[in-house]
Every structure is written in structure tokens, then in C-alpha cells.
Design an enzyme around this catalytic site. Structure first.
Site, mmCIF file in Angstrom:
data_model
loop_
_atom_site.group_PDB
_atom_site.id
_atom_site.type_symbol
_atom_site.label_atom_id
_atom_site.label_comp_id
_atom_site.label_asym_id
_atom_site.label_seq_id
_atom_site.Cartn_x
_atom_site.Cartn_y
_atom_site.Cartn_z
ATOM 1 N N ASP A 164 0.810 -1.220 0.000
ATOM 2 C CA ASP A 164 0.000 0.000 0.000
ATOM 3 C C ASP A 164 0.843 1.270 0.000
ATOM 4 O O ASP A 164 0.293 2.385 0.002
ATOM 5 C CB ASP A 164 -0.973 -0.014 1.182
ATOM 6 C CG ASP A 164 -2.045 -1.079 0.989
ATOM 7 O OD1 ASP A 164 -2.499 -1.243 -0.156
ATOM 8 O OD2 ASP A 164 -2.397 -1.757 1.969
ATOM 9 N N ASP A 198 -6.192 -5.335 -5.381
ATOM 10 C CA ASP A 198 -6.042 -3.937 -4.970
ATOM 11 C C ASP A 198 -4.698 -3.359 -5.421
ATOM 12 O O ASP A 198 -4.559 -2.155 -5.622
ATOM 13 C CB ASP A 198 -6.122 -3.799 -3.432
ATOM 14 C CG ASP A 198 -7.131 -4.709 -2.767
ATOM 15 O OD1 ASP A 198 -7.398 -5.794 -3.312
ATOM 16 O OD2 ASP A 198 -7.638 -4.368 -1.696
ATOM 17 N N THR A 203 -10.257 -15.474 -0.991
ATOM 18 C CA THR A 203 -10.690 -14.108 -0.687
ATOM 19 C C THR A 203 -10.191 -13.692 0.681
ATOM 20 O O THR A 203 -9.828 -14.534 1.518
ATOM 21 C CB THR A 203 -12.227 -13.971 -0.760
ATOM 22 O OG1 THR A 203 -12.549 -12.579 -0.883
ATOM 23 C CG2 THR A 203 -12.929 -14.542 0.470
ATOM 24 N N ARG A 236 -15.466 -4.410 -4.353
ATOM 25 C CA ARG A 236 -14.395 -3.407 -4.417
ATOM 26 C C ARG A 236 -13.182 -3.947 -5.169
ATOM 27 O O ARG A 236 -12.504 -3.208 -5.867
ATOM 28 C CB ARG A 236 -14.020 -2.917 -3.021
ATOM 29 C CG ARG A 236 -13.186 -1.660 -3.083
ATOM 30 C CD ARG A 236 -13.188 -0.842 -1.816
ATOM 31 N NE ARG A 236 -12.591 -1.476 -0.668
ATOM 32 C CZ ARG A 236 -13.265 -1.911 0.391
ATOM 33 N NH1 ARG A 236 -14.575 -1.787 0.459
ATOM 34 N NH2 ARG A 236 -12.635 -2.467 1.401
ATOM 35 N N TRP A 283 -11.336 -2.114 -8.105
ATOM 36 C CA TRP A 283 -9.882 -1.852 -8.176
ATOM 37 C C TRP A 283 -9.348 -2.335 -9.528
ATOM 38 O O TRP A 283 -8.479 -1.713 -10.133
ATOM 39 C CB TRP A 283 -9.127 -2.580 -7.063
ATOM 40 C CG TRP A 283 -9.298 -2.120 -5.636
ATOM 41 C CD1 TRP A 283 -9.489 -2.925 -4.553
ATOM 42 C CD2 TRP A 283 -9.218 -0.777 -5.108
ATOM 43 N NE1 TRP A 283 -9.552 -2.179 -3.393
ATOM 44 C CE2 TRP A 283 -9.385 -0.856 -3.704
ATOM 45 C CE3 TRP A 283 -9.031 0.479 -5.692
ATOM 46 C CZ2 TRP A 283 -9.376 0.269 -2.878
ATOM 47 C CZ3 TRP A 283 -9.015 1.599 -4.867
ATOM 48 C CH2 TRP A 283 -9.190 1.493 -3.489
HETATM 49 N N1 GLY Z 1 -7.189 -2.170 -0.209
HETATM 50 C C1 GLY Z 1 -7.943 -2.589 0.889
HETATM 51 C C2 GLY Z 1 -9.405 -2.445 0.692
HETATM 52 O O1 GLY Z 1 -9.855 -2.129 -0.397
HETATM 53 O O2 GLY Z 1 -10.110 -2.651 1.661
#
Ligand code: GLY
Length: 386
Positions: free
Chosen positions: A102, A163, A223, A235, A239
Site C-alpha cells: 500500500d 487492490d 478471498t 471493491r 480496483w
Molecule cells: N485495499 C484494501 C481495501 O480495499 O479494503
């Protein structure tokens, strides 16, 4: 600068300008509160507590402040965003909570944004330092960047997650800045491996996938935040829509545009009646589950970028843009905290991590950021921080 403004009718423009005005009001109200500390990843009862800069989300606050500065030109936002950089400098120099991919989210929206908006040379250095740390997470045999934790942690070793596609722009940017193509080669290979292993034949996506870092052998997908290993976490799909398009922007490889389209078509087909998806695409109206407004906000940004990358005679160029504008209008209409004066967030009805019981039906900091980015995108010419 690239023109990505959808053609808006006068009343639509006014509607989105008013939506952005509300967001700016919330951001301005938060400036005195979040100075040395940052909003938590998700709100509690629609209020973000203040936390130190140790999570993956701090830069969404800084990114919103940069957006506010770009929209208004007001010095209070510039001053606040520049001040927050001190915390990001300390984090990378003192190696505070940097065992994570991240770093891309964290330094694109803080330091790279500062460099792009204001040419801040110290921010450039800090972002390059972060890119160097991110590159250390790359396993050459597997061609992937490990998402979380220590590289020798047996539970996380060799695990990539969808992500990460939003973390790659930091590496592409570092390659452009330094001329060192190793950064972009890693990012491109990781994106190719993501397209190959994270996207399933039906164009749903795995949230995470394990590779053997020694042999490069693909192992299995599962997951972390979705409903089930074989369901499609909303999500994550969002992403992917945005992230693959960004890899296309930097590499020009049409495989990434195809990947983004596949994920976008599936995502759009799963929209419930009001256009805003549930937290996992396995759910629809009547299932009694929560929406994830943040997935919609990310998807809007991805669809707008995707549509801008397609040739104008491709039906997707207008189709994805129209879908994005519709979703953004639905968010602005029914998903903001306008009717919750006690809240310091912007977009309600987000879900952070349903399986772990975190941030359910709350504001999420990235949801707020991507909602603001989406509004900036539809209202004007905006140069990406990614
Ligand atoms: N990247 C972590 C989330 O989307 O929760």
C-alpha cells in the site's frame, strides 16, 4: 493534460458542482481536526476518529485536500496538504508500517500529488524512497509484488491481491522520473500476472492469489474481504477496472484495456436497481446485504478513465462514460451524509471488511476520496495523481 470531461448538460453540471461544494464543506470542516493525525479508515457512527499515520489509508485524506486545493486554489488547503507531508516523510524515513504494497496508495496521493501539483522536490525524493521499498516486495520468479506483511511470513508469502493494481502507478511514475526501467518492468509483469490469475474465465475476480515465489508456480486464489473464495468482492472488481486501465495508460499494452473492459462489463451487469452495488457482487436487491458505495466511487473513476482511453468510435467510449456519470449521480443523490449533520464523512453506506465486521454501512476514507476524484473528473480537466 488529458481531456476527460463528459459532456454535461447545464443542470447536470450544476448538480455535480453542488455535490462537490458539499464535499468541500466537509473537507474544510475537517482541516482543523486532522492535522498531525488522520481520519481512521472507516467512520464509527458516521464519524471518523483521528488515528496516527500507520494504516493503508492516510493518504486518502491528503489526496482529498490536494483535490480541494486544485478546485479552489485556496492556500489553506495547500498549507494543510504540505504539512501532512511531514508525516509521510517520517513514515518512510523511519520505516513505520511499511511492510505493505500500500506504499503505492500512500505515496501517490501524498507525495506524488505534491510533486505533480506543486513541483515539490522533497516530495519527489520521498515518493522515490517509497517506490524503492515497494520494489523490494517483488518476487522475480513469480512476477508479483507481495501484498501484505513480512516477505517471510508463511501466511502472506507470495500472495498478490487485486487492490495492488492501484499501487503500481508509483512504480511506473518512478521509472519515468528516474529513467530506471526496472520499476516499470516489475509493475507491468505484476499487472500481467494479475490479469492472468486474478481474472476468472467468467470475468469475475479473485481478491487474492498465491504464487510460489521460488518456482513462480501459480497456486490458488481465495478471498480476504469477499463473501466467499469463489464469489466476486465488489471493491476488488472496481480496483481491477481502474487499475488495469492505469497500467494501460502507462504501458500502452491493449491486454490491460481488455482486462479492464471484462471486469467493467461484469460489474455493470451486476448493478441493482439504484445502480450502486452491494459489497459482494453475489448479492442483489432483496438479499438484505449492505451496499458498498466506495466500490461504486472507484468504479466511476475507472470507467471514466477507461472511456477516455478508448477510440471515440468504440461504443465503450460513450457507454462506460454514461454508466459512470449515472452511478456518480446516484451516489450524489442518495449516498452522501448531507442528511447527517453530525457526520464528518462524505459518502455513507460503504463497507470496509464485512467478514471481519469492520466499517459496515459507514463512511470509508477511500470512498470519500474517489467520490471527490470522480466529481473533479466529470467537472473539469484533472491531471491524475496516479
Ligand atoms: N485495499 C484494501 C481495501 O480495499 O479494503
Amino acid at each position: 493534460m488529458q481531456k476527460i470531461t463528459p459532456e454535461l448538460k447545464d443542470e447536470e453540471r450544476l448538480f455535480f458542482e453542488q455535490a462537490l461544494e458539499f464535499a468541500l464543506q466537509q473537507i474544510a470542516g475537517n482541516l482543523p481536526v486532522f492535522k498531525e493525525r488522520f481520519p481512521a479508515p472507516a467512520s464509527h457512527d458516521l464519524i471518523y476518529p483521528a488515528v496516527p499515520n500507520t494504516d493503508w489509508t492516510a493518504s486518502f485524506w491528503t489526496g482529498m485536500v490536494w483535490l480541494a486545493y486544485e478546485w479552489t486554489g485556496e492556500g489553506k488547503y495547500l498549507e494543510a496538504a504540505e504539512r501532512q507531508l511531514n508525516s509521510f516523510r517520517q513514515r518512510v524515513v523511519e520505516r513505520i508500517s511499511v511492510d505493505t504494497h500500500d506504499l503505492g496508495f500512500l505515496y501517490s496521493l501524498s507525495a506524488v500529488a505534491a510533486y505533480r501539483v506543486n513541483g515539490n522536490p522533497a516530495a519527489r525524493e520521498m515518493a522515490l524512497e517509497a517506490a524503492g521499498l515497494l520494489a523490494e516486495r517483488y518476487f522475480p520468479e513469480a512476477g508479483i509484488i507481495q501484498a501484505w506483511g513480512d516477505l517471510n511470513d508463511p501466511e502472506q508469502r507470495g500472495r498478490m491481491i487485486i487492490d495492488c493494481l492501484l499501487n503500481l502507478p508509483l512504480l511506473y511514475w518512478a521509472a519515468e522520473e528516474t529513467g530506471d526501467s526496472r520499476y516499470s518492468a516489475m509493475a507491468r509483469r505484476h499487472a500481467l500476472q494479475s490479469a492472468r490469475y486474478l481474472i476468472r474465465p467468467d470475468h469475475t475476480s479473485y481478491h487474492t492469489y498465491y504464487m510460489d515465489p521460488e518456482t513462480g508456480k501459480p497456486l490458488y486464489g481465495n478471498t480476504h474481504q469477499g463473501y466467499a473464495d469463489d464469489s466476486c468482492w465488489s471493491r476488488g472488481q472496481a480496483w481491477g477496472i481502474y487499475g488495469f486501465t492505469l497500467s494501460y495508460v502507462y504501458t500502452g499494452d491493449p491486454a490491460f484495456l481488455d482486462a479492464s473492459r471484462q471486469l467493467a462489463d461484469y460489474f455493470l451487469a451486476k448493478r441493482p436497481a439504484d445502480g450502486i452495488v452491494y459489497w459482494d457482487l453475489i448479492f442483489t436487491d432483496g438479499d438484505g446485504q449492505e451496499k458498498d458505495s466506495s466500490a461504486a466511487a472507484i468504479a466511476v473513476c475507472g470507467l471514466l478513465e477507461l472511456s477516455a482511453q478508448l477510440p471515440t468510435d468504440d461504443p465503450g467510449a460513450s457507454g462506460y462514460r454514461e454508466a459512470a456519470v449515472e452511478m456518480l449521480a446516484a451516489l450524489a443523490e442518495g449516498y452522501t451524509t448531507k442528511d447527517q449533520p453530525h457526520s464528518n464523512g462524505i459518502l455513507k453506506h460503504g463497507v470496509y471488511n464485512k467478514p471481519r465486521g469492520w466499517g459496515i454501512d459507514e463512511c470509508t476514507l477511500w470512498g470519500d476520496y474517489f467520490y471527490c476524484e470522480a466529481l473533479m473528473r466529470v467537472l473539469g480537466e484533472w491531471q491524475r495523481y496516479w
